[in-house]
Motif scaffolding. Structure first.
Motif, PDB file in Angstrom:
ATOM      1  N   TYR A   1     -31.315 -12.180 -18.095  1.00  0.00           N
ATOM      2  CA  TYR A   1     -30.728 -10.837 -18.082  1.00  0.00           C
ATOM      3  C   TYR A   1     -31.245 -10.061 -16.881  1.00  0.00           C
ATOM      4  CZ  TYR A   1     -27.969 -11.149 -22.267  1.00  0.00           C
ATOM      5  OH  TYR A   1     -26.961 -11.486 -23.156  1.00  0.00           O
TER       6      TYR A   1
ATOM      7  N   GLU B   1     -36.347  -3.820 -30.262  1.00  0.00           N
ATOM      8  CA  GLU B   1     -34.967  -3.388 -30.012  1.00  0.00           C
ATOM      9  C   GLU B   1     -34.390  -4.045 -28.765  1.00  0.00           C
ATOM     10  OE1 GLU B   1     -34.383   0.808 -30.018  1.00  0.00           O
ATOM     11  OE2 GLU B   1     -35.254   1.092 -32.013  1.00  0.00           O
ATOM     12  N   GLU B   2     -35.205  -4.165 -27.724  1.00  0.00           N
ATOM     13  CA  GLU B   2     -34.741  -4.810 -26.489  1.00  0.00           C
ATOM     14  C   GLU B   2     -34.453  -6.296 -26.726  1.00  0.00           C
ATOM     15  OE1 GLU B   2     -37.104  -2.629 -22.915  1.00  0.00           O
ATOM     16  OE2 GLU B   2     -38.346  -3.394 -24.532  1.00  0.00           O
TER      17      GLU B   2
ATOM     18  N   THR C   1     -29.281 -10.126 -36.431  1.00  0.00           N
ATOM     19  CA  THR C   1     -28.764 -11.091 -35.442  1.00  0.00           C
ATOM     20  C   THR C   1     -28.391 -12.385 -36.157  1.00  0.00           C
ATOM     21  OG1 THR C   1     -30.829 -12.259 -34.900  1.00  0.00           O
ATOM     22  CG2 THR C   1     -30.457 -10.128 -33.822  1.00  0.00           C
TER      23      THR C   1
ATOM     24  N   GLN D   1     -28.401 -10.529 -29.634  1.00  0.00           N
ATOM     25  CA  GLN D   1     -27.038 -10.261 -30.091  1.00  0.00           C
ATOM     26  C   GLN D   1     -26.028 -10.477 -28.978  1.00  0.00           C
ATOM     27  OE1 GLN D   1     -27.705  -6.239 -31.527  1.00  0.00           O
ATOM     28  NE2 GLN D   1     -27.657  -6.907 -33.667  1.00  0.00           N
ATOM     29  N   ASP D   2     -26.333  -9.958 -27.795  1.00  0.00           N
ATOM     30  CA  ASP D   2     -25.401 -10.062 -26.680  1.00  0.00           C
ATOM     31  C   ASP D   2     -25.203 -11.521 -26.266  1.00  0.00           C
ATOM     32  OD1 ASP D   2     -23.799  -8.430 -24.714  1.00  0.00           O
ATOM     33  OD2 ASP D   2     -25.035  -9.554 -23.294  1.00  0.00           O
TER      34      ASP D   2
ATOM     35  N   ARG E   1     -33.688  -7.632 -29.635  1.00  0.00           N
ATOM     36  CA  ARG E   1     -32.512  -7.709 -30.508  1.00  0.00           C
ATOM     37  C   ARG E   1     -31.224  -7.574 -29.703  1.00  0.00           C
ATOM     38  NH1 ARG E   1     -33.476  -3.604 -33.665  1.00  0.00           N
ATOM     39  NH2 ARG E   1     -34.845  -4.844 -35.002  1.00  0.00           N
ATOM     40  N   PHE E   2     -31.193  -6.630 -28.775  1.00  0.00           N
ATOM     41  CA  PHE E   2     -29.995  -6.464 -27.945  1.00  0.00           C
ATOM     42  C   PHE E   2     -29.662  -7.757 -27.230  1.00  0.00           C
ATOM     43  CE2 PHE E   2     -28.323  -5.903 -23.659  1.00  0.00           C
ATOM     44  CZ  PHE E   2     -27.114  -5.279 -23.931  1.00  0.00           C
ATOM     45  N   GLN E   3     -30.663  -8.406 -26.637  1.00  0.00           N
ATOM     46  CA  GLN E   3     -30.397  -9.631 -25.875  1.00  0.00           C
ATOM     47  C   GLN E   3     -29.955 -10.761 -26.797  1.00  0.00           C
ATOM     48  OE1 GLN E   3     -33.124 -10.475 -22.703  1.00  0.00           O
ATOM     49  NE2 GLN E   3     -32.583 -12.644 -22.618  1.00  0.00           N
TER      50      GLN E   3
ATOM     51  N   LEU F   1     -27.241  -0.839 -19.432  1.00  0.00           N
ATOM     52  CA  LEU F   1     -27.914  -1.864 -20.213  1.00  0.00           C
ATOM     53  C   LEU F   1     -28.048  -3.153 -19.409  1.00  0.00           C
ATOM     54  CD1 LEU F   1     -26.056  -1.296 -23.605  1.00  0.00           C
ATOM     55  CD2 LEU F   1     -28.460  -0.787 -23.126  1.00  0.00           C
TER      56      LEU F   1
END
Length: 515
Positions: free
Chosen positions: A177, A105-106, A136, A112-113, A108-110, A184
């Motif tokens: 990041y 999940e972590e 993604t 996508q962002d 995936r967030f990066q 976040l």
């Protein structure tokens, strides 16, 4: 406005792409080892590194990769990390460096962002990577070691291409990041110019000898390992010996085998060098300097490690948003307990967080920094950017600092981590530096815990030396002998280890959740 500047003169800041700057000296030492994989001995010379970088860029271009595209790189420290990083840079793209210990999940967030279209990892993290790309823009996972069920990243090597045209001041080359201690994680946009400028600024601080050897266990995905070791080291013609993870015995083996000259560390590693019995079994005479960063290092601990290893143990200061260095200790200018001097082409202010007034020497306030190393901003987060960088380009670090008469800067604490005890501000870092100097203490972290009467109470989490029999009362009395009454430790909890990030920072929020 009171502006503090470097005692060193400004330096020229080349406006060229990062890879051109890092490898511009390679013709002078083509056969010198550039990168050595510590565990296996796998080696790339400077000539081989440059060839592979441009071949990787060619492979990306042949695959349809375009300037402005983003690659996620989720791997431990390996020589091939530099090939991918600089291959993407030569192809005109952006690398977003991902912590390989993240969950799906972590990651995936990066992805996508950051808008990543490709993810490169190793076999160990392939399953996490495959789960992370769901939803993604990434359609395939590539691995540096060609793991089954993935594409082989190194098979992308193709006909080399030259540097794709980039706007060095505007084009983002790397997107690490931030740690995300509040909210976040945020993508830190660093341009080619940011990275080149910061290496150029730091070069006068290090009296680099010919054929330096640097041990690199600090993760390349973190700005410290990426810039201060991988990029700066290569730019200075040093040989980088990589370790995929830190192991004290293996690190000492590699120091001895490769005659390591520069040992870059974080405070927990300096602590091990000062106190672990195994250190006595190794020859570390080749090391000319141990350089600590990422978190404050107490003067007593630095002195203890220096006496044992018989070389200077110094520290610097920086943050991801500063590419990362704003302060460092020049050889011969060591001053105990400080993070060194402001580097060239950099301005500093010390600002009272309560009043916004500028403070002079020997007064503690929030450290503000302005210079060419200040990030372009946070990706997709204009509000966070405005809250961090003002309209005049000053970056608010969130750290409490003091500048002394000799231009040396000491980091006292984080603005948000100061413990408020009955209206007094208590810096955890000060108490940690004191407690770790106790012979029966191996490691420590201090936080504030809520209290109805006092607001917050200073509480210490302590890793005691095995068999020491140290008590909470003994440590509380020890602290009370050295500090004002309002700074005394009110609670002590003994633990097996202190939770820390891969970069060595204490995860205070984890300790707060336990309290």
């Amino acid at each position: 406005m009171i502006i503090h500047r470097s005692p060193f003169p400004d330096v020229e800041l080349p406006e060229i792409p990062i890879t051109e700057y890092v490898l511009q000296g390679a013709d002078g030492y083509p056969d010198r080892p550039a990168l050595i994989d510590g565990p296996t001995g796998r080696t790339y010379t400077f000539a081989e590194l440059r060839q592979r970088v441009h071949q990787f860029a060619g492979g990306l271009a042949a695959r349809g990769f375009r300037p402005g595209d983003t690659v996620g790189l989720m791997a431990p420290n390996l020589p091939e990390y530099a090939i991918v990083f600089h291959g993407v840079a030569v192809a005109g793209g952006t690398v977003t460096t991902i912590n390989p210990t993240y969950g799906a999940e972590e990651v995936r967030f990066q992805l996508q962002d950051a808008g990543a279209s490709m993810l490169i990892t190793i076999a160990m993290f392939a399953e996490t990577a495959k789960a992370a790309i769901e939803g993604t823009a990434v359609t395939e996972v590539l691995t540096l070691d060609g793991a089954e069920g993935t594409g082989n990243a190194m098979a992308l090597l193709a006909s080399p291409i030259e540097q794709v045209a980039v706007d060095v001041r505007e084009d983002v080359v790397v997107l690490p990041y931030s740690s995300g201690t509040t909210g976040l994680p945020k993508g830190v946009m660093l341009t080619h110019y940011n990275l080149v400028a910061n290496i150029a600024q730091v070069r006068p601080i290090f009296k680099v000898r010919d054929e330096e050897v640097m041990l690199c266990f600090l993760p390349f995905f973190h700005i410290y390992g990426m810039q201060v070791l991988m990029n700066m080291g290569l730019a200075m013609g040093a040989t980088i010996v990589t370790m995929p993870r830190f192991d004290l015995q293996q690190a000492l083996d590699l120091v001895q085998e490769h005659k390591v000259t520069r040992f870059f560390a974080v405070p927990p590693v300096v602590l091990a060098l000062a106190k672990h019995p195994i250190v006595e079994q190794y020859d570390m005479s080749s090391v000319v300097q141990i350089f600590s960063g990422a978190a404050p290092l107490g003067a007593d601990l630095a002195a203890e490690a220096a006496a044992r290893v018989k070389c200077d143990v110094v520290q610097g200061y920086g943050m991801t948003e500063l590419s990362p260095v704003s302060h460092a200790t020049p050889e011969g200018m060591f001053k105990p307990g400080t993070s060194g001097i402001t580097i060239p082409n950099t301005e500093v202010r010390i600002v009272d967080p309560a009043t916004g007034e500028d403070l002079d020497v020997d007064e503690a306030g929030e450290l503000w920094v302005r210079g060419p190393q200040v990030m372009k901003g946070y990706l997709n987060n204009e509000e966070a950017t405005r809250n961090t960088i003002d309209e005049d380009g000053w970056l608010r670090t969130g750290d409490v600092a003091v500048v002394d008469q000799d231009h040396h800067v000491s980091i006292v604490d984080r603005v948000k981590e100061l413990i408020k005890y009955k209206g007094f501000q208590v810096p955890p870092a000060e108490l940690e530096a004191l407690l770790v100097s106790h012979p029966k203490v191996l490691d420590v972290a201090v936080i504030g815990v809520p209290d109805v009467e006092a607001g917050e109470l200073p509480k210490a989490f302590v890793v005691a030396a095995p068999g020491s029999g140290v008590t909470a009362e003994e440590l509380q009395d020890f602290v009370a002998e050295h500090v004002s009454s309002y700074k005394r430790i009110r609670q002590v909890e003994f633990v097996d280890e202190i939770p820390k990030s891969p970069s060595g920072k204490i995860l205070r929020r984890v300790l707060r959740d336990r309290s």
